[in-house]
Design a protein around this motif. Structure first.
Motif, short mmCIF file in Angstrom:
data_model
loop_
_atom_site.label_atom_id
_atom_site.label_comp_id
_atom_site.label_asym_id
_atom_site.label_seq_id
_atom_site.Cartn_x
_atom_site.Cartn_y
_atom_site.Cartn_z
N GLY A 165 69.13 -6.61 49.69
CA GLY A 165 68.00 -5.97 50.35
C GLY A 165 67.67 -4.58 49.84
O GLY A 165 66.65 -4.00 50.22
N GLU A 166 68.50 -4.03 48.96
CA GLU A 166 68.28 -2.67 48.47
C GLU A 166 67.24 -2.67 47.34
O GLU A 166 67.42 -3.33 46.33
CB GLU A 166 69.60 -2.10 47.95
CG GLU A 166 69.52 -0.65 47.51
CD GLU A 166 70.88 -0.11 47.12
OE1 GLU A 166 71.07 0.21 45.93
OE2 GLU A 166 71.76 -0.04 48.00
N PRO A 167 66.13 -1.93 47.49
CA PRO A 167 65.07 -1.94 46.46
C PRO A 167 65.43 -1.05 45.27
O PRO A 167 66.17 -0.08 45.40
CB PRO A 167 63.85 -1.39 47.21
CG PRO A 167 64.44 -0.49 48.25
CD PRO A 167 65.76 -1.11 48.66
N ALA A 168 64.88 -1.39 44.12
CA ALA A 168 65.05 -0.58 42.91
C ALA A 168 63.81 -0.79 42.04
O ALA A 168 63.04 -1.74 42.24
CB ALA A 168 66.31 -0.96 42.16
N THR A 169 63.62 0.08 41.04
CA THR A 169 62.42 0.02 40.22
C THR A 169 62.78 0.24 38.75
O THR A 169 63.62 1.07 38.42
CB THR A 169 61.40 1.10 40.65
OG1 THR A 169 61.09 0.94 42.03
CG2 THR A 169 60.12 0.98 39.84
N LEU A 170 62.11 -0.52 37.88
CA LEU A 170 62.21 -0.35 36.43
C LEU A 170 60.83 -0.09 35.85
O LEU A 170 59.83 -0.27 36.55
CB LEU A 170 62.80 -1.60 35.78
CG LEU A 170 64.33 -1.74 35.79
CD1 LEU A 170 64.74 -3.05 35.14
CD2 LEU A 170 64.97 -0.58 35.05
N GLN A 171 60.78 0.29 34.58
CA GLN A 171 59.52 0.57 33.92
C GLN A 171 59.28 -0.43 32.79
O GLN A 171 60.20 -0.82 32.09
CB GLN A 171 59.51 1.99 33.33
CG GLN A 171 59.64 3.07 34.39
CD GLN A 171 59.64 4.45 33.77
OE1 GLN A 171 59.67 4.60 32.57
NE2 GLN A 171 59.61 5.47 34.61
N MET A 172 58.01 -0.83 32.62
CA MET A 172 57.65 -1.73 31.54
C MET A 172 56.48 -1.14 30.76
O MET A 172 55.48 -0.73 31.34
CB MET A 172 57.27 -3.11 32.07
CG MET A 172 56.97 -4.10 30.95
SD MET A 172 56.54 -5.73 31.56
CE MET A 172 54.92 -5.41 32.25
N VAL A 173 56.62 -1.12 29.43
CA VAL A 173 55.58 -0.59 28.56
C VAL A 173 54.54 -1.68 28.31
O VAL A 173 54.86 -2.78 27.87
CB VAL A 173 56.16 -0.12 27.22
CG1 VAL A 173 55.07 0.42 26.31
CG2 VAL A 173 57.24 0.92 27.44
N LEU A 174 53.27 -1.36 28.60
CA LEU A 174 52.16 -2.28 28.31
C LEU A 174 51.03 -1.49 27.65
O LEU A 174 50.27 -0.78 28.33
CB LEU A 174 51.65 -2.96 29.59
CG LEU A 174 52.46 -4.14 30.10
CD1 LEU A 174 51.87 -4.66 31.40
CD2 LEU A 174 52.51 -5.26 29.06
N GLU A 175 50.93 -1.61 26.32
CA GLU A 175 49.89 -0.97 25.53
C GLU A 175 49.77 0.53 25.82
O GLU A 175 50.44 1.32 25.22
CB GLU A 175 48.53 -1.66 25.72
CG GLU A 175 48.46 -3.07 25.18
CD GLU A 175 48.88 -4.08 26.20
OE1 GLU A 175 48.33 -4.10 27.32
OE2 GLU A 175 49.79 -4.87 25.90
N ASP A 176 48.91 0.89 26.79
CA ASP A 176 48.65 2.31 27.03
C ASP A 176 49.13 2.77 28.40
O ASP A 176 48.76 3.85 28.85
CB ASP A 176 47.15 2.59 26.91
CG ASP A 176 46.32 1.81 27.93
OD1 ASP A 176 46.85 0.83 28.48
OD2 ASP A 176 45.17 2.19 28.16
#
Length: 265
Positions: A165-176
C-alpha cells in the motif's frame, strides 16, 4: 487504445533498484487482447522482449529489444509495428542509448536518446511523419529512464523491501518531457495465466502521469502481476480503456537466468 498496447507492457515492473537483471539469451513473449462485453477475449497483438550482447559505439553492452506487432488477422484493419531498443552498460547497468521506431497505420514516429551520465544530461531527438526533427536536452537523474529500462527495473528487487500500500514514484523520459510513474505494491496473489498455468505473483497498481509530468488525473492506469521468484517476470497486465480493457499476458519464455519457481505445478 492503439498506443497503449506496447507502451504499457514496456512500462511494467517499475520500482527503484540498485541493480537490474539483464540476461543475454532471455526472451519473453506476450499476447495482447481486447476485452469488452461483446468481445470476451479477442487477441489482437503480440510483443517480444529479447536481450543479447552487442557492441555499441565501440563498447560491449546489453542490447534489449521490445517489439510489438498486430496479429496477421487484424493487420487489414489496423497495422501496428512498434520497436523499442536500449543499449545498457553491463558494468554500471545504466542505459547508454535508446531508439524507438513506431508505425501505426499511416502514422510513423522515431526517437533517439543519448544518456550522458557524466554530465547528468539526456539528449533527445524525435520526428513524426514528414515534420521537422526536434531536439531537446534535459537534466538526467538517477531514476530517469526510457520505457525499456523501466521494464527491467523491478527484476532484481528484494521482495522483503516492499511495503504493501505504500506509494512511490519513478520518472520516464519521453521525447521532450519527464513523465512520472506512480505505483503501489498490493501484495501477493495466485494468478492463472491463459495456456500457461497458475503462478505465485506480486501485484502492483500503477498510474502514468500526463504529459505535464506531475498530473495523474488524465494519465494511464494499469495493474501488473509479476512472478514471485528471482526472475521477476511480468506475467499479466490489465489496463481499462473507454470501453472494456486491454490485457497482455505471457505466452512463452526461454533463456531465463533462474528457475521459474513461481509456476505452480
Amino acid at each position: 487504445m492503439k498506443r497503449k498496447i506496447l507502451t504499457l507492457l514496456l512500462l511494467i515492473a517499475a520500482t527503484p533498484l540498485a541493480a537490474q537483471l539483464y540476461h543475454p539469451g532471455e526472451r519473453l513473449d506476450y499476447r495482447v487482447s481486447y476485452r469488452a462485453k461483446m468481445f470476451p477475449n479477442t487477441e489482437i497483438g503480440a510483443v517480444e522482449v529479447s536481450t543479447v550482447e552487442e557492441s555499441h559505439d565501440g563498447t560491449n553492452c546489453y542490447k534489449v529489444v521490445g517489439a510489438g506487432r498486430t496479429l496477421p488477422t487484424y493487420r487489414w484493419f489496423f497495422n501496428v509495428e512498434d520497436i523499442y531498443t536500449v543499449w545498457v552498460d553491463p558494468q554500471t547497468l545504466r542505459p547508454m542509448a535508446f531508439n524507438s521506431s513506431i508505425r501505426e497505420g499511416d502514422y510513423t514516429f522515431r526517437s533517439d536518446y543519448v544518456y550522458d551520465w557524466e554530465h547528468s544530461e539526456i539528449r533527445t531527438r524525435w520526428q513524426s511523419r514528414q515534420r521537422p526533427e526536434k531536439h531537446k536536452n534535459m537534466p538526467l537523474e538517477e531514476n530517469s529512464m526510457d520505457p525499456i529500462s523501466l521494464f527491467f527495473t523491478l527484476r532484481a528487487a528484494d521482495v522483503a523491501s516492499f511495503r504493501e500500500g505504500e506509494p512511490a514514484t519513478l520518472q520516464m523520459v519521453l521525447e521532450d518531457t519527464i513523465r512520472h510513474l506512480r505505483y503501489r505494491y498490493l501484495g501477493r496473489e495466485t494468478k492463472k495465466i491463459r495456456n500457461m498455468g497458475k503462478f505465485r505473483t506480486l501485484k502492483f497498481d500503477c498510474q502514468l502521469g500526463s504529459s505535464q509530468g506531475y498530473s495523474f488525473t488524465d494519465g494511464s492506469v494499469f495493474t501488473i502481476w509479476i512472478s514471485d521468484d528471482e526472475n521477476k517476470i511480468p506475467l499479466y497486465i490489465e489496463s481499462p480503456v473507454k470501453i472494456g480493457s486491454i490485457n497482455a499476458y505471457i505466452s512463452g519464455y526461454k533463456g531465463l537466468k533462474y528457475p521459474l519457481s513461481s509456476l505452480i505445478k
